[in-house]
Design an enzyme around this catalytic site. Structure first.
Site, PDB file in Angstrom:
ATOM      1  N   GLY A  16       0.756  -1.238   0.000  1.00 35.50           N
ATOM      2  CA  GLY A  16       0.000   0.000   0.000  1.00 35.50           C
ATOM      3  C   GLY A  16       0.785   1.285   0.000  1.00 35.50           C
ATOM      4  N   TYR A 151     -10.042   3.090  15.310  1.00 37.52           N
ATOM      5  CA  TYR A 151      -9.058   3.585  14.333  1.00 37.52           C
ATOM      6  C   TYR A 151      -9.082   5.108  14.280  1.00 37.52           C
ATOM      7  CZ  TYR A 151      -7.012   4.540   9.728  1.00 37.52           C
ATOM      8  OH  TYR A 151      -6.257   5.029   8.695  1.00 37.52           O
ATOM      9  N   LYS A 155      -6.067   7.872  15.204  1.00 43.44           N
ATOM     10  CA  LYS A 155      -5.527   8.843  14.259  1.00 43.44           C
ATOM     11  C   LYS A 155      -5.680  10.272  14.774  1.00 43.44           C
ATOM     12  CE  LYS A 155      -3.928   6.069  11.154  1.00 43.44           C
ATOM     13  NZ  LYS A 155      -2.477   5.982  10.899  1.00 43.44           N
TER      14      LYS A 155
END
Length: 263
Positions: A16, A151, A155
């Protein structure tokens, strides 16, 4: 060759965005410490960019002393360390109902605590060269999606870390700390996730304009291209900045006409 002779650690660089960053760094003249969980993927990237340009370390970034081992590998193999790219992250679905303490702690450990510990471990070497840190966040840092709760929290924590250290480390040691927040990117893992959600093999070829005004989502190589500026000397003393990389504004966007969802 905007990164000529720089030595850069890129975590999560076997697939990725991380892989694209590592490849672009080498193309710009840097030497890279690759990192990831899957040995065979790391070897594939190493073969692709050349063993003379990189070295691979296989380990979970949240394992005790992994950050110290990455820094030592960079110095032992290439003689110095100029930059750290904190890209490794666990992208995992969760919501308020199914996120328990242990799960949330694990996500935070990988996505926020480990980047902090790697920066901490790298400080002595980065200070020698007035180096820099680039954290790879997410537009989910601003509030996130309901099904990406843990998640998104992680972040958000990373973004605060960037702004805090971007000020203090620049002032005290001349080390720049910045962050990019990618939006929706067409990585191998994203293709897999959407197929697992029941979408077709070609789901990314026909996306609602609400989520992809350009008719497609971002490519990893486009994120990597943006990283070069922040890792190079061209960024000068700029520090403590967070830049969103998406094809529409995160704040003040026009009200959608189409409320259908795919993302």
């Amino acid at each position: 060759m905007r990164l000529k002779d720089k030595v850069i650690i890129v975590t999560g660089s076997t697939t990725g965005i991380g892989k694209a960053i590592a490849k672009r760094c080498v193309a710009e003249g840097a030497k890279v410490v690759l990192h990831g969980l899957e040995g065979f993927l790391g070897e594939e990237v190493l073969d692709e960019i050349g063993a003379e340009n990189a070295v691979f370390h296989q380990e979970d970034i949240s394992v005790e002393a992994c950050p110290e081992r990455l820094v030592k590998l960079a110095v032992d193999h290439f003689g110095k360390l100029d930059a750290v790219v904190n890209n490794a992250a666990w992208v995992i679905q969760s919501n308020i109902e199914n996120t328990d303490r242990a799960f949330l702690q694990k996500v935070l450990d990988i996505n926020a605590v480990s980047p902090f510990l790697l920066i901490q471990a790298a400080l002595p070497e980065l200070a020698k060269n007035q180096g820099c840190v680039l954290n790879i966040g997410s537009v989910n840092a601003w509030s996130g999606e309901p099904n990406l709760l843990a998640y998104s929290i992680s972040k958000g924590a990373l973004m605060t870390l960037t702004r805090n250290l971007g000020d203090s480390l620049m002032r005290d040691q001349g080390i720049r700390v910045n962050q990019i927040n990618p939006g929706w990117v067409l990585t191998e893992r994203e293709k897999e996730r959407k197929r697992d959600h029941g979408l077709s093999e070609t789901w990314f070829e026909d996306l609602p304009k609400m989520y992809a005004p350009a008719g497609r989502i971002l490519w990893p190589e486009e994120i990597a291209a943006a990283c070069v500026y922040w890792l190079s000397d061209e960024a000068g003393p700029i520090s403590g900045q967070v830049v969103d990389l998406e094809q529409y504004p995160m704040i003040g966007r026009n009200a959608p006409k189409d409320t259908s969802t795919i993302h």
